[in-house]
Design an enzyme around this catalytic site. Structure first.
Site, PDB file in Angstrom:
ATOM      1  N   CYS A 254     -37.360  54.906 119.110  1.00 30.14           N
ATOM      2  CA  CYS A 254     -37.873  55.234 120.471  1.00 30.14           C
ATOM      3  C   CYS A 254     -36.978  55.449 121.693  1.00 30.14           C
ATOM      4  O   CYS A 254     -36.602  56.537 122.052  1.00 30.14           O
ATOM      5  CB  CYS A 254     -39.045  54.168 120.938  1.00 30.14           C
ATOM      6  SG  CYS A 254     -40.326  54.113 119.788  1.00 30.14           S
TER       7      CYS A 254
HETATM    8  N1  LIG Z   1     -42.191  52.387 116.009  1.00 31.07           N
HETATM    9  C1  LIG Z   1     -42.312  52.093 117.066  1.00 31.07           C
HETATM   10  O1  LIG Z   1     -41.958  50.988 117.693  1.00 31.07           O
HETATM   11  C2  LIG Z   1     -43.288  53.065 118.147  1.00 31.07           C
HETATM   12  C3  LIG Z   1     -43.619  52.761 119.384  1.00 31.07           C
HETATM   13  C4  LIG Z   1     -44.206  53.361 120.013  1.00 31.07           C
HETATM   14  C5  LIG Z   1     -44.376  54.815 119.531  1.00 31.07           C
HETATM   15  N2  LIG Z   1     -43.780  55.476 118.638  1.00 31.07           N
HETATM   16  C6  LIG Z   1     -43.926  56.776 118.217  1.00 31.07           C
HETATM   17  O2  LIG Z   1     -44.731  56.844 116.933  1.00 31.07           O
HETATM   18  C7  LIG Z   1     -44.517  57.886 116.385  1.00 31.07           C
HETATM   19  C8  LIG Z   1     -44.419  57.388 114.650  1.00 31.07           C
HETATM   20  O3  LIG Z   1     -43.585  56.352 114.708  1.00 31.07           O
HETATM   21  P1  LIG Z   1     -43.368  55.301 113.433  1.00 31.07           P
HETATM   22  O4  LIG Z   1     -42.390  54.247 113.948  1.00 31.07           O
HETATM   23  O5  LIG Z   1     -44.836  54.710 113.213  1.00 31.07           O
HETATM   24  O6  LIG Z   1     -42.838  56.261 112.430  1.00 31.07           O
HETATM   25  P2  LIG Z   1     -42.636  55.854 110.776  1.00 31.07           P
HETATM   26  O7  LIG Z   1     -41.523  56.862 110.318  1.00 31.07           O
HETATM   27  O8  LIG Z   1     -42.914  54.430 110.604  1.00 31.07           O
HETATM   28  O9  LIG Z   1     -44.196  56.600 110.423  1.00 31.07           O
HETATM   29  C9  LIG Z   1     -44.406  57.858 110.353  1.00 31.07           C
HETATM   30  C10 LIG Z   1     -45.317  58.160 108.890  1.00 31.07           C
HETATM   31  O10 LIG Z   1     -45.995  59.595 108.971  1.00 31.07           O
HETATM   32  C11 LIG Z   1     -45.436  59.707 107.690  1.00 31.07           C
HETATM   33  N3  LIG Z   1     -45.774  61.377 107.839  1.00 31.07           N
HETATM   34  C12 LIG Z   1     -44.658  62.189 108.297  1.00 31.07           C
HETATM   35  N4  LIG Z   1     -45.240  63.298 108.225  1.00 31.07           N
HETATM   36  C13 LIG Z   1     -46.366  63.415 107.987  1.00 31.07           C
HETATM   37  C14 LIG Z   1     -47.665  64.482 108.024  1.00 31.07           C
HETATM   38  N5  LIG Z   1     -47.477  65.662 108.128  1.00 31.07           N
HETATM   39  N6  LIG Z   1     -48.936  63.971 107.542  1.00 31.07           N
HETATM   40  C15 LIG Z   1     -48.807  62.593 107.514  1.00 31.07           C
HETATM   41  N7  LIG Z   1     -48.201  61.872 107.595  1.00 31.07           N
HETATM   42  C16 LIG Z   1     -46.850  62.038 107.821  1.00 31.07           C
HETATM   43  C17 LIG Z   1     -44.346  59.276 107.145  1.00 31.07           C
HETATM   44  O11 LIG Z   1     -44.384  59.319 105.780  1.00 31.07           O
HETATM   45  C18 LIG Z   1     -44.408  57.886 107.658  1.00 31.07           C
HETATM   46  O12 LIG Z   1     -45.258  57.065 106.734  1.00 31.07           O
HETATM   47  C19 LIG Z   1     -43.268  58.490 116.920  1.00 31.07           C
HETATM   48  O13 LIG Z   1     -43.426  59.627 117.581  1.00 31.07           O
HETATM   49  C20 LIG Z   1     -42.648  57.205 117.700  1.00 31.07           C
HETATM   50  O14 LIG Z   1     -41.658  57.794 118.676  1.00 31.07           O
HETATM   51  C21 LIG Z   1     -43.116  54.458 117.734  1.00 31.07           C
END
Ligand SMILES: NC(=O)c1ccc[n+]([C@@H]2O[C@H](COP(=O)([O-])OP(=O)(O)OC[C@H]3O[C@@H](n4cnc5c(N)ncnc54)[C@H](O)[C@@H]3O)[C@@H](O)[C@H]2O)c1
Length: 438
Positions: free
Chosen positions: A273
């Site tokens: 992030c």
């Molecule tokens: N990790 C954090 O602490 C956090 C906090 C707030 C916001 N975010 C935001 O949330 C979003 C996700 O982050 P994350 O850390 O959970 O990512 P992540 O990589 O842990 O998880 C994303 C998941 O989406 C899957 N994926 C990818 N493309 C896909 C599709 N087309 N259809 C279905 N699944 C798909 C991936 O295989 C993966 O399992 C990002 O935008 C991030 O900036 C993350």
């Protein structure tokens, strides 16, 4: 029954797309309050692990998922699939897919766009779509709406909102239910549906006037962190030069009961992030002939921190009459922050790369990350965490603390190590003349 009634009665089927660090905790929370959840992920391995009741995220124990998973003969509330043809089945779709940067540091919205296209193929009246992935103001209405609204009318047939995720991975200080959720809708009806949905899982929902305001609020939160961390990182470098202890200074300033919030210096930013999201706004601002100077400056200072740490390592070795070339360095902690198993964008990776380029031999220990390899930006990394024994510590010319995991026994490490560089003040009070701040 209307969608609103289904949400209020918890009879709506909730689909969560992207079962990662953000999506999986949402699955748990919606199930916990009584919804049935269908999870979607394009990674078939993750789907397989979940459907047999396993977990691939350390702070989400497998037993919590195993209890929820639908198996023959049990009334589980959750199942996972990689069949995107089923996106028309849930009443609600919450999108938690990645929003990274391209190699040119521009927003890479292909995951959001692909997901929107897939949803559009099965979109039906009575569905609510919520984007939770962090992104620039305008994504929901400028990118998603034209794709989703081609056949059906938004605000009448289907509903579209943006509601940013505020997960703090690995921290139990704030359960999801206690973190207020901001919701902006494309239309008032969209917002009403979004507020109704999130009111089921959190104590407080904060409606805002538009999806763009909701998108911007998330960026403000992350930019606020990036800028303030950069500020203390810069002051840390100055304090070291002036012979002052930045940690003592922050503790003193922190006693002011108003107008000050403590941020702490470190080896650089990490995670999915804070190092990434601010540049979504920088990119969007260009459309308005606007340059986001605070963001650029913070980025410059924060991305310089791994270089600064390596310079401090070289100085510490130098004082012992040793060059960096040929030194054996043991890096403690490669996760981007303490007590998590996530090393995406971790400054430790850059530091290891720079140490190696300087001719040092590098090993690492991280109780949460047993292996480090297979990364696009660091293709030559293929390392395993070494056990943290007295012999391993003693053999290292220098122990470099990058991530201050709780599991480390700092007094013991300090008693075994020949030389320590500490980027987190984890060895506070343990200095026997062999510990250097960085
Ligand atoms: N990790 C954090 O602490 C956090 C906090 C707030 C916001 N975010 C935001 O949330 C979003 C996700 O982050 P994350 O850390 O959970 O990512 P992540 O990589 O842990 O998880 C994303 C998941 O989406 C899957 N994926 C990818 N493309 C896909 C599709 N087309 N259809 C279905 N699944 C798909 C991936 O295989 C993966 O399992 C990002 O935008 C991030 O900036 C993350």
């Amino acid at each position: 029954m209307s969608l609103l009634e289904k949400i209020k009665n918890k009879q709506a089927l909730v689909g969560i797309i992207g079962l990662g660090y953000v999506g999986l905790p949402l699955v748990l929370r919606f199930c916990e309050v009584g919804f049935n959840v269908l999870g979607f992920d394009t990674d078939p391995k993750k789907v397989e692990v979940l459907n047999r009741g396993g977990s691939y995220i350390e702070h989400i124990p497998a037993h919590r998922l195993a209890e929820l998973i639908k198996r023959q003969g049990n009334g589980g509330r959750f199942s996972a699939t990689h069949d995107m043809g089923r996106l028309g089945v849930p009443d609600v779709l919450i999108i938690c897919v990645p929003t990274p940067l391209t190699p040119k540091r521009e927003p890479d919205l292909k995951y959001v766009e692909n997901t929107s296209r897939l949803i559009a193929t099965t979109l039906r009246p009575g569905q609510l779509i919520s984007l939770e992935s962090t992104t620039y103001p305008g994504t929901t209405e400028e990118l998603m709406l034209p794709i989703l609204g081609a056949r059906l009318q938004v605000g009448q047939d289907f509903y579209l909102v943006f509601s940013p995720e505020r997960e703090d991975p690995g921290s139990s200080r704030f359960p999801m239910s206690a973190i207020p959720k901001v919701v902006g809708g494309v239309t008032p009806a969209c917002r009403e549906h979004g507020v109704a949905l999130y009111a089921q899982v959190v104590e407080q929902v904060i409606p805002v006037s538009s999806t763009r305001a909701a998108e911007m609020s998330k960026l403000l939160e992350n930019i606020y962190r990036a800028v303030n961390i950069a500020l203390v990182n810069e002051l840390k470098m100055l304090c070291l030069r002036m012979g002052l202890d930045i940690w003592e200074v922050i503790e003193a300033s922190k006693t002011k009961p108003f107008g000050f919030q403590a941020f702490y210096p470190g080896p650089g930013l990490g995670g999915h992030c804070i190092p990434i999201d601010p540049f979504y706004l920088t990119w969007k601002a260009r459309e308005y002939d606007f340059s986001t100077r605070f963001i650029e400056l913070a980025g410059e200072i924060n991305s310089n921190m791994p270089y600064f740490v390596v310079q401090r390592v070289a100085e510490a070795l130098n004082r012992q009459g040793k060059p960096l070339q040929g030194a054996q360095i043991l890096v403690l902690g490669i996760a981007y922050k303490k007590d998590v198993d996530d090393h995406r964008e971790s400054p430790a990776l850059k530091i290891i790369q720079l140490l190696r380029e300087g001719g040092a031999g590098v090993s690492y220990n991280d109780p949460h990350i047993p292996r480090c390899g297979g990364m696009r930006r660091y293709p030559d990394f293929d390392m395993s965490s070494v056990p943290l024994t007295a012999q391993v510590i003693k053999q290292a010319d220098l122990v470099l603390l990058v991530t201050d995991h709780t599991a480390y026994d700092y007094p013991w490490i300090a008693s075994q190590a020949r030389l320590i560089v500490d980027t987190r003040n984890a060895f506070k009070g343990l200095d026997g003349g062999h510990i250097y701040q960085a």
